[in-house]
Enzyme design. Structure first.
Site, PDB file in Angstrom:
ATOM      1  N   ARG A 149       4.978  27.890  53.430  1.00  0.00           N
ATOM      2  CA  ARG A 149       5.364  26.952  54.476  1.00  0.00           C
ATOM      3  C   ARG A 149       6.850  26.668  54.399  1.00  0.00           C
ATOM      4  O   ARG A 149       7.400  26.509  53.310  1.00  0.00           O
ATOM      5  CB  ARG A 149       4.567  25.643  54.343  1.00  0.00           C
ATOM      6  CG  ARG A 149       3.067  25.858  54.511  1.00  0.00           C
ATOM      7  CD  ARG A 149       2.274  24.585  54.377  1.00  0.00           C
ATOM      8  NE  ARG A 149       0.843  24.872  54.402  1.00  0.00           N
ATOM      9  CZ  ARG A 149      -0.101  23.967  54.201  1.00  0.00           C
ATOM     10  NH1 ARG A 149       0.243  22.721  53.934  1.00  0.00           N
ATOM     11  NH2 ARG A 149      -1.370  24.311  54.241  1.00  0.00           N
ATOM     12  N   HIS A 201     -13.288  21.901  56.193  1.00  0.00           N
ATOM     13  CA  HIS A 201     -12.226  22.295  55.266  1.00  0.00           C
ATOM     14  C   HIS A 201     -12.382  21.430  54.014  1.00  0.00           C
ATOM     15  O   HIS A 201     -12.605  20.224  54.127  1.00  0.00           O
ATOM     16  CB  HIS A 201     -10.837  22.017  55.845  1.00  0.00           C
ATOM     17  CG  HIS A 201     -10.542  22.692  57.135  1.00  0.00           C
ATOM     18  ND1 HIS A 201      -9.721  23.786  57.237  1.00  0.00           N
ATOM     19  CD2 HIS A 201     -10.958  22.419  58.400  1.00  0.00           C
ATOM     20  CE1 HIS A 201      -9.626  24.151  58.501  1.00  0.00           C
ATOM     21  NE2 HIS A 201     -10.364  23.337  59.231  1.00  0.00           N
ATOM     22  N   HIS A 237     -13.975  26.713  52.795  1.00  0.00           N
ATOM     23  CA  HIS A 237     -14.439  26.390  54.134  1.00  0.00           C
ATOM     24  C   HIS A 237     -15.948  26.564  54.171  1.00  0.00           C
ATOM     25  O   HIS A 237     -16.472  27.580  53.720  1.00  0.00           O
ATOM     26  CB  HIS A 237     -13.744  27.259  55.171  1.00  0.00           C
ATOM     27  CG  HIS A 237     -12.271  27.001  55.241  1.00  0.00           C
ATOM     28  ND1 HIS A 237     -11.358  27.682  54.448  1.00  0.00           N
ATOM     29  CD2 HIS A 237     -11.551  26.101  55.958  1.00  0.00           C
ATOM     30  CE1 HIS A 237     -10.141  27.215  54.689  1.00  0.00           C
ATOM     31  NE2 HIS A 237     -10.234  26.261  55.598  1.00  0.00           N
ATOM     32  N   ASP A 245      -8.646  26.356  48.298  1.00  0.00           N
ATOM     33  CA  ASP A 245      -9.233  26.153  49.610  1.00  0.00           C
ATOM     34  C   ASP A 245     -10.696  26.563  49.638  1.00  0.00           C
ATOM     35  O   ASP A 245     -11.087  27.537  48.982  1.00  0.00           O
ATOM     36  CB  ASP A 245      -8.486  27.012  50.630  1.00  0.00           C
ATOM     37  CG  ASP A 245      -7.814  26.168  51.686  1.00  0.00           C
ATOM     38  OD1 ASP A 245      -8.162  24.985  51.799  1.00  0.00           O
ATOM     39  OD2 ASP A 245      -6.957  26.699  52.396  1.00  0.00           O
ATOM     40  N   CYS A 252      -7.396  29.142  56.413  1.00  0.00           N
ATOM     41  CA  CYS A 252      -8.563  28.992  57.298  1.00  0.00           C
ATOM     42  C   CYS A 252      -8.860  30.227  58.156  1.00  0.00           C
ATOM     43  O   CYS A 252     -10.014  30.694  58.172  1.00  0.00           O
ATOM     44  CB  CYS A 252      -8.393  27.789  58.212  1.00  0.00           C
ATOM     45  SG  CYS A 252      -7.295  26.505  57.647  1.00  0.00           S
ATOM     46  N   LYS A 302     -11.870  12.895  58.431  1.00  0.00           N
ATOM     47  CA  LYS A 302     -11.755  13.404  57.065  1.00  0.00           C
ATOM     48  C   LYS A 302     -11.898  12.294  56.048  1.00  0.00           C
ATOM     49  O   LYS A 302     -11.708  11.106  56.347  1.00  0.00           O
ATOM     50  CB  LYS A 302     -10.415  14.111  56.863  1.00  0.00           C
ATOM     51  CG  LYS A 302      -9.208  13.198  56.986  1.00  0.00           C
ATOM     52  CD  LYS A 302      -7.913  13.920  56.641  1.00  0.00           C
ATOM     53  CE  LYS A 302      -6.709  13.000  56.797  1.00  0.00           C
ATOM     54  NZ  LYS A 302      -5.465  13.600  56.293  1.00  0.00           N
ATOM     55  N   GLN A 308      -3.400  27.126  47.239  1.00  0.00           N
ATOM     56  CA  GLN A 308      -4.382  26.109  47.582  1.00  0.00           C
ATOM     57  C   GLN A 308      -5.751  26.493  47.039  1.00  0.00           C
ATOM     58  O   GLN A 308      -6.150  27.654  47.122  1.00  0.00           O
ATOM     59  CB  GLN A 308      -4.496  25.953  49.098  1.00  0.00           C
ATOM     60  CG  GLN A 308      -3.415  25.118  49.735  1.00  0.00           C
ATOM     61  CD  GLN A 308      -3.746  24.819  51.182  1.00  0.00           C
ATOM     62  OE1 GLN A 308      -4.127  25.708  51.928  1.00  0.00           O
ATOM     63  NE2 GLN A 308      -3.580  23.581  51.593  1.00  0.00           N
TER      64      GLN A 308
END
Length: 698
Positions: free
Chosen positions: A396, A548, A418, A416, A367, A502, A414
Site C-alpha cells: 500500500r 473478512h 475470508h 487474512d 480479498c 464489523k 496480513q
C-alpha cells in the site's frame, strides 16, 4: 413570574425564573456541586433522549459544544449562560469526559493568552483540545525554543493563579472582522469570514486575551494547574501544503497533578519500549533507506520470532477448519476494477505495472484472490462454510509522513481469512472468529481488551451496499454473538464501512495503550460484484455471505506491538535466544560446549559466549540483549555437572543440575508461559504459568 421548567438527570423538575444560569441551579442543589461544576449540558425534554435545544447554536466540529463519539447528544454551555426555555439540564464535573474536553479547550486559551502577552506580534491559528491535552498554532518568525516553552509555561501558571474569568461576548460580524484586521490577525479574519454565518459572532475573553470561539469554557482559569508544554511541531495552516507553516505548541493537560504525572510516566515508559529503538538494539529488524522507506527487513532474530508466531497461527488455522491458500502478489488491474478498489482505494495503491501491453497491480488486499479461488468451481450448500486463510503480503502506498516503524509500512503480511457461508451459519462463524481472537490474545500474553461494533446509519441507506435486511441480519448476528458470549461492547452507529458492519477488538498492552487487533467484517459488496453463488438445498442458486477476518492485523504491526508490550524481553517460548552459556574462563571451555550441545539437542535455542571477556561484561551484554536465562559455568559447575542460573529479571537463582534445568526449560517452553518461573519453581515448588492455565498446549 416568567418561569421555565428545568428537568434534572434524576427526573426532578425545577421551576425557575427565565434567565437562571446552570451555576445558579448547581448552587441550589448543593454547594459541593457548585464548587465541582465545570460546564453544563442542555437538551430538549423528549422521551428520555438528549436533543439539541431548539434555537441553540449549531455545534461546530472543532468545538467541544458538539456531540462526540460515545457521548450523549445535547449542547454544552457555560455555567453562566442564561437559560431561556424549558430544557433538560446536566451539570458536568471532573467525572464527565466532556468536562475534560472543555477543560482542555480552556487551557488552550490560557496558552494563547500567555503567548500573546510574551510575544505580542504572533499571529494566532486554532487551539483545540485533543485526547491528552491541547495545542495552539502560532505564526512567528523565530522558532519557539525549549527556553521559550519554559517561559510560556511559567506565564500560564501566573495567569491561572489570577483566577481570570472566561467570559463569552457577542460581537457583530463586521465589528469582529475589524477587531482582527486592526491587530493584523489574518488567520482569525479568515476563520470569522468562513465560520461565522450568524450576524452576531461568539468570542471569549481570558484576561486581556480575546478569541473567536463558540465555546463553551470552564468559568475561570484557577482550576487549570496540571499541564505541561511538551513540544513544538510545524503545521500547515488548515493542514494544506502551500499554506503558511505555523508553529504548533502541544501540551498535556489533566484535572490533577497526579494524573499528569502518571501520563508523563507512561510517555517515558513508551519511549523505553519504542519498538524502533529496541528493534535496532536487539537486531530484530531494520528499514534500509537504500531499499526505500516503509519496507521491512527481518533480521535473523526477528525472523525466528516471526516463524514461531506464524507456525502457531497456521497450526491453529488448520485445527479450526480453515484451508491455507496462497495468492499472487501482482494481478491484472481489471480485477481491482471489478472489486472497486480502483475507485475507492486508488490513492493507497501503487501505480500499475505494464506487462505485455496489459496493466497489472501490486495487491493492496488479499480479498479478490480468495474470491477467485472460491469462484473456481460451483459450490454446494454442503461445501459451506468455506474458510480460506492466507498470510499474504500486500503493498500500500502510504505517504512518507505517516510511516512509523513496523506500525505503518508500505509492504506487510496480513493474516487474512475470508469466510463464505449461508445466512444460517453467520452467528456460529462470528462466534468462532471471536473465540479465535481471544485465543490469540491469551497465547501471546494479552488479557485486557475493548470491543466495538460499528454499524450503519439506518437513516441514510443510500450510503451503503447491500439491502436493509442484510444489514439488520448481519448487525444482529454480531450483537447476538457478543451478548451470548457476555462480552461488553460499544456500538458505534454510522461508523461501519459502506460494505458491511464489523467487530473490532482492541487489545490493551502492558502500559494501558489500546491497539486495534482483530477485525470481523461483513461484506455485502464483493459477493455481488463478483457474482458469487452456491447451490442451495432447494436446487436454486444463492449469493453467499462473505466475512473478512484478520486476527493479528498484520504480522509486522503485531510484532511491533509484541516488542513494546514486553519491552523486548520476550517470554521464553518466543525469545530468539532462550539461554546464554557464560564460561568464566577457557579452562571450562569443553564443559561449556557440553552444556550448549545438551540444550541444543533438547530443542532449546542457546548461544555460547566464548569471547575472551570477563564474566561481568558477558552478563551485562546478555542482559542488554534481554536473554531470559544466563547459565554461568566454572570449575565447580564442571565438576558437579551443574550450571549457575541467572534470570534477566529475577537475578541469581543459584546452581541447578543440568538435567533438571533442561526439564524445567522445556516445561516452560511447552506451556508457553508468559512469566519465566519454571526454573525458580524447582527451588520453591511454586511455578506460575498463566499461558499454561489458559491455553494448554495439545
Amino acid at each position: 413570574m416568567d418561569a421555565i421548567r428545568v428537568t434534572l438527570p434524576d427526573g426532578k423538575v425545577e421551576e425557575v425564573p427565565r434567565g437562571t444560569t446552570p451555576a445558579d441551579i448547581a448552587r441550589k442543589i448543593s454547594p459541593r456541586l457548585a464548587d465541582a461544576a465545570l460546564v453544563a449540558r442542555i437538551g430538549e425534554v423528549a422521551s428520555g433522549e438528549w436533543r439539541v435545544a431548539s434555537g441553540a447554536d449549531k455545534p461546530d466540529a472543532s468545538s467541544p459544544g458538539g456531540k462526540r463519539d460515545g457521548q450523549p447528544a445535547g449542547e454544552l454551555i457555560d455555567l453562566r449562560r442564561p437559560l431561556e426555555r424549558d430544557v433538560k439540564l446536566q451539570i458536568l464535573t471532573e467525572k464527565d469526559p466532556d468536562a475534560l474536553f472543555v477543560f482542555r479547550h480552556s487551557a488552550a486559551h490560557l496558552l494563547a493568552a500567555a503567548v500573546t502577552e510574551l510575544y505580542p506580534n504572533v499571529k494566532l491559528g486554532i487551539g483545540p483540545p485533543i485526547d491528552t491535552g491541547f495545542f495552539y498554532e502560532f505564526l512567528r518568525e523565530e522558532p519557539f525554543t525549549p527556553e521559550d516553552l519554559a517561559k510560556i509555561e511559567a506565564k500560564m501558571h501566573e495567569l491561572a493563579a489570577k483566577d481570570l474569568p472566561n467570559e463569552r461576548k457577542l460581537i457583530p460580524k463586521p465589528e469582529a472582522l475589524e477587531l482582527y484586521k486592526q491587530s493584523n490577525q489574518i488567520f482569525k479574519c479568515e476563520l470569522v469570514q468562513e465560520k461565522a454565518v450568524e450576524p452576531i459572532v461568539s468570542f471569549y475573553t481570558t484576561g486581556k486575551f480575546i478569541d473567536f470561539c463558540r465555546g463553551p469554557h470552564i468559568p475561570s482559569t484557577k482550576r487549570i494547574q496540571a499541564f505541561k508544554l511538551m513540544n513544538v511541531a510545524g503545521a500547515y495552516w488548515k493542514g494544506q501544503e502551500g499554506n503558511p507553516q505555523l508553529q504548533r505548541i502541544y501540551a498535556a493537560c489533566f484535572f490533577t497533578q497526579k494524573e499528569l504525572d502518571e501520563y508523563l510516566h507512561r510517555l517515558e515508559e513508551a519511549k523505553r519500549r519504542d519498538h524502533r529503538k529496541l528493534g535496532q538494539e536487539l537486531e530484530l529488524f531494520s528499514i534500509q533507506e537504500e531499499a526505500g522507506p516503509g519496507l521491512i527487513f527481518w533480521h535473523p532474530k526477528g525472523g525466528l520470532i516471526r516463524k514461531i508466531v506464524e507456525d502457531w497461527l497456521r497450526d491453529e488455522l488448520l485445527k479450526r477448519g480453515y484451508d491455507l491458500v496462497f495468492t499472487p502478489h501482482i494481478m491484472r488491474l481489471d480485477l481491482w476494477k471489478t472489486s472497486g478498489h480502483t475507485n475507492f482505494y486508488r490513492e493507497n495503491m501503487f501505480g500499475p505495472v505494464e506487462v505485455e501491453k496489459a496493466d497489472y497491480q501490486l495487491k493492496p488486499m488479499n480479498c479478490p484472490g480468495h474470491i477467485l479461488i472460491y469462484k473456481s468451481k460451483l459450490r454446494s450448500y454442503r461445501d459451506l462454510p468455506v474458510r480460506l486463510a492466507e498470510l499474504g503480503t500486500v503493498y500500500r502506498y502510504e505517504r512518507s509522513g505517516v510511516l512509523h516503524g513496523l506500525m505503518r509500512v508500505r509492504g506487510f503480511t496480513q493474516d487474512d481469512a475470508h469466510i463464505f457461508c449461508m445466512p444460517s451459519q453467520i452467528e456460529s462463524e462470528v462466534e468462532a472468529c471471536v473465540d479465535f481472537a481471544y485465543a490469540v490474545m491469551k497465547n501471546f500474553g494479552f488479557d485486557k481488551f475493548e470491543v466495538e461494533l460499528s454499524d450503519w446509519d439506518a437513516a441514510h441507506p443510500e450510503n451503503y451496499a447491500g439491502k436493509p435486511e442484510d444489514w439488520h441480519r448481519a448487525s444482529a448476528a454480531l450483537a447476538n454473538t457478543m451478548n451470548r458470549l457476555k462480552i461488553p461492547y460499544k456500538k458505534i452507529e454510522g461508523e461501519a464501512a459502506f460494505y458491511g458492519p464489523k467487530i473490532d477488538i482492541k487489545l490493551i498492552d502492558a502500559i494501558g495503550r489500546p491497539w486495534q487487533l482483530t477485525t470481523v467484517q461483513f461484506d455485502f459488496n464483493l459477493p455481488a460484484r463478483f457474482g458469487l453463488e452456491y447451490v442451495g438445498e432447494d436446487g436454486a442458486r444463492h449469493q453467499p455471505l462473505m466475512v473478512h477476518r484478520a486476527l493479528l492485523g498484520s504480522v509486522e504491526r503485531f510484532f511491533g506491538i509484541l516488542i513494546e508490550h514486553y519491552a523486548g524481553a520476550f517470554p521464553l517460548w518466543l525469545a530468539p535466544v532462550q539461554a546464554e552459556v557464560l564460561p568464566v574462563s577457557e579452562k571450562v571451555a569443553d564443559y561449556a560446549k557440553h552444556v550448549t550441545e545438551t540444550l541444543k539437542r533438547h530443542g532449546i535455542r542457546v548461544h555460547l559466549d566464548d569471547r575472551n571477556e570477563k564474566l561481568p561484561a558477558k552478563v551485562r551484554d546478555a542482559q542488554l540483549q534481554k536473554i531470559p536465562y544466563m547459565l554461568v559455568v566454572g570449575p565447580k559447575e564442571a565438576e558437579a555437572g551443574t550450571v549457575s542460573v541467572r534470570h534477566r529479571g529475577k537475578g541469581d537463582l543459584g546452581p541447578r543440575p543440568l538435567t533438571e534445568l533442561v526439564e524445567a526449560l522445556q516445561r516452560e517452553i511447552e506451556t508457553r508461559a508468559i512469566e519465566s518461573t519454571a526454573v525458580a519453581s524447582a527451588a520453591d515448588g511454586a511455578g506460575k504459568s498463566r499461558a499454561a492455565e489458559q491455553n494448554p498446549r495439545p
